[in-house]
Every structure is written in C-alpha cells, then in structure tokens.
Design an enzyme around this catalytic site. Sequence first.
Site, PDB file in Angstrom:
ATOM      1  NE  ARG A  40      -3.303  18.788   2.185  1.00  0.00           N
ATOM      2  CZ  ARG A  40      -3.314  17.677   1.421  1.00  0.00           C
ATOM      3  NH1 ARG A  40      -2.240  17.327   0.750  1.00  0.00           N
ATOM      4  NH2 ARG A  40      -4.388  16.947   1.333  1.00  0.00           N
ATOM      5  CB  ALA A  66       9.538  12.989 -10.734  1.00  0.00           C
ATOM      6  NE  ARG A  67       8.580  11.225  -4.457  1.00  0.00           N
ATOM      7  CZ  ARG A  67       7.312  11.626  -4.428  1.00  0.00           C
ATOM      8  NH1 ARG A  67       7.011  12.904  -4.480  1.00  0.00           N
ATOM      9  NH2 ARG A  67       6.326  10.779  -4.332  1.00  0.00           N
ATOM     10  CB  SER A  68      11.570  18.980  -8.275  1.00  0.00           C
ATOM     11  OG  SER A  68      10.222  19.391  -8.424  1.00  0.00           O
ATOM     12  CG  HIS A 109       0.498  14.071  -0.167  1.00  0.00           C
ATOM     13  ND1 HIS A 109       1.057  13.205  -1.073  1.00  0.00           N
ATOM     14  CD2 HIS A 109       1.161  15.235  -0.303  1.00  0.00           C
ATOM     15  CE1 HIS A 109       2.014  13.821  -1.718  1.00  0.00           C
ATOM     16  NE2 HIS A 109       2.099  15.057  -1.273  1.00  0.00           N
TER      17      HIS A 109
END
Lengths: 143, 177
Positions: free
Chosen positions: B57, B9-11, B53
């Site tokens: 982009r 997670a959140r990597s 999100h």
Amino acid sequence: MQLVVGGAYSGKRKLVNEEFSDCQWLSAYENQLLDQWKLINNTADSPIVIEGWEVWIREEWKKAGELESVRKYFESILSEMQQVEKRTQQPVILIMLEMGRGVVPMDKDERAWRDLSGWVLQAAAEKAETVHYCWHGLSRQLK
Amino acid sequence: MLTFISGGARSGKSSFAEKLALESYHKHKGGNLYYVATSLPSDEEMKARIARHRNDRKEEWQTIEAPIHIKESLHDIQKESTVLIDCLTVWLGNRLYIDQADWETIIQEVSGWLQAARGRQLNLYVVSNDINEGMPANARSVAAYIYMLEKLHQHIIASSEEVYQVIAGLPVQWKGD
C-alpha cells in the site's frame, strides 16, 4: 419448475417466501422423506417447495453406494416432477444448496456426496425454467 | 457511504477494495485514508504477510491495527475519512475465539461501525469472504460461525450503497449500479 440455489444461510427461503405465498413444503430438515413428493405434488392445491436435497442425496448414497445409480435416481425424480407439474399446474420450487466451492474433501463418502449434489444441481438447473442464485441475502436470476 | 465487498479466497477482493477506496479518497479529499487491519500476527509467516501487505500500500494509507475493537477508532478519526476494514471474516473469528464475545456484542459493534459511517460521513469499505458455499460444516461451532458471518453480511448489505462480489479479480456489482 423453478430452482433457487445458494450457499448456507444465503437467503434462499426468504426469496421463496417473498415470491410465493401459501406454499406447501417438503423438507428434509423436518425429517420428511423425498418419497412423499408424489403424494404431495399430485394432490397439491398450492405451490410446492422442496428443500434439503443434500440430505436426501447423502442418504441415498449411503444406501446405494454407487455414483451412477444415485445420480440417475435423482434425475428421474426431477423428470417426473416436471411431468406432474405440467399436469397439475402447481408450481414446483426446488431449493438446493451450493456446496461445491471449498477444498476437495479427503473422505471418499464426502467426495461422493459433494459430486452427486453438484450433478443433481446441474440437472435441476437444466430442467428448470427459472434459476435464481442467492448471495448474502441478495439474489440474481441466472436463467 | 458504505460499500461491501466479498468473494472467495484469492479472488482479488482486497486489491479491488483498496483500489475503490483509494479512488474515492482522491476524489473526495476529505479526512484521511485508513486501513483497518484485523489480523493478529500469530507467527512469522503471518508477520511477513502483514509487512508485505503494508509495503504494497502506498504511503497515503495509515494503518490501524484493530483485531478486536474497531468502533472506537471510527469515532476517533477525522470526519469524512475513507476507511477500509479488511476483513470481517478474520475479525469475527477474533471476536468469537479470542475474546469470546456473544452475538449481542458482535452485532452491536458492527452496527456501531455503520452508525459511525453515517454520522461522521465516513466513506467505509468492508471486505469479507464467501465461505458458505463449501461442504456443510460438521462441527457445530463452525456452522455457528458461518451462520453469524452470513447474518453480518446481510446486515451490512442492507445499509450499503454499493455491494460487489469479486470473481477472479473482476467485480460483479450486486447493489448500487
């Protein structure tokens, strides 16, 4: 001694089966007890695979309930296994589960289980000549 | 061309995957650039997250909302397009808990993605999560979910040209270097 570590269903057994044929297995998942290792390792005429450590660790924790003593118990078994392997010349392969990468468990016993599993894993990695990490069916040698 | 990207997670796995997909799209200039969003906007926080999100982009991306059916979209879009599916974990959860699909349906759908990628020369990127390295699941349904996800990972990886594990935003390449 050789160690294969990885998360659940990450391909640890597959890796062992590819590397070694005709192994003798000691598995907690088959309800076998860790105590049986001495008999198996001393009389083995093929490589020995020992898996399900987290199950044995949880049982030992339930019995003893003291972190240090459980840790020492497993560390001494690993040392003994190393000695026996030297004498018999039959490779010992340990399969261990990576289970330390989630949130810290709320429950005290779960925390102890997770801590002990991590410590035993570290001890095994230190004693092992080779360490492989499995990830989604692939593997990488870490040591 | 198939690329599989996973991590904790959140990597930073999504950012890394977007960067790879965008670079490859600029290089090949075939078809269009698609983002396949798998989340169902269940509450306000999720809606805000999806909007954020999407704003992050650049306008080159076209978004396909596909929480359940992805295969059809991959057949409808222009050949040689670049497609990013983000993410497999959420999609599998949707299939299991929303439309209660069985394993046969699930594996066929995913195989359909891989076939579409090959047959239509798509440049496909699949993002997923490493959720099998925590405490063993107590609930049977959770263990089954993790087991299926691992099966899908291994299935996709077997067909992938490139495979990356993202740790703290840094890619560790497992296949294709």
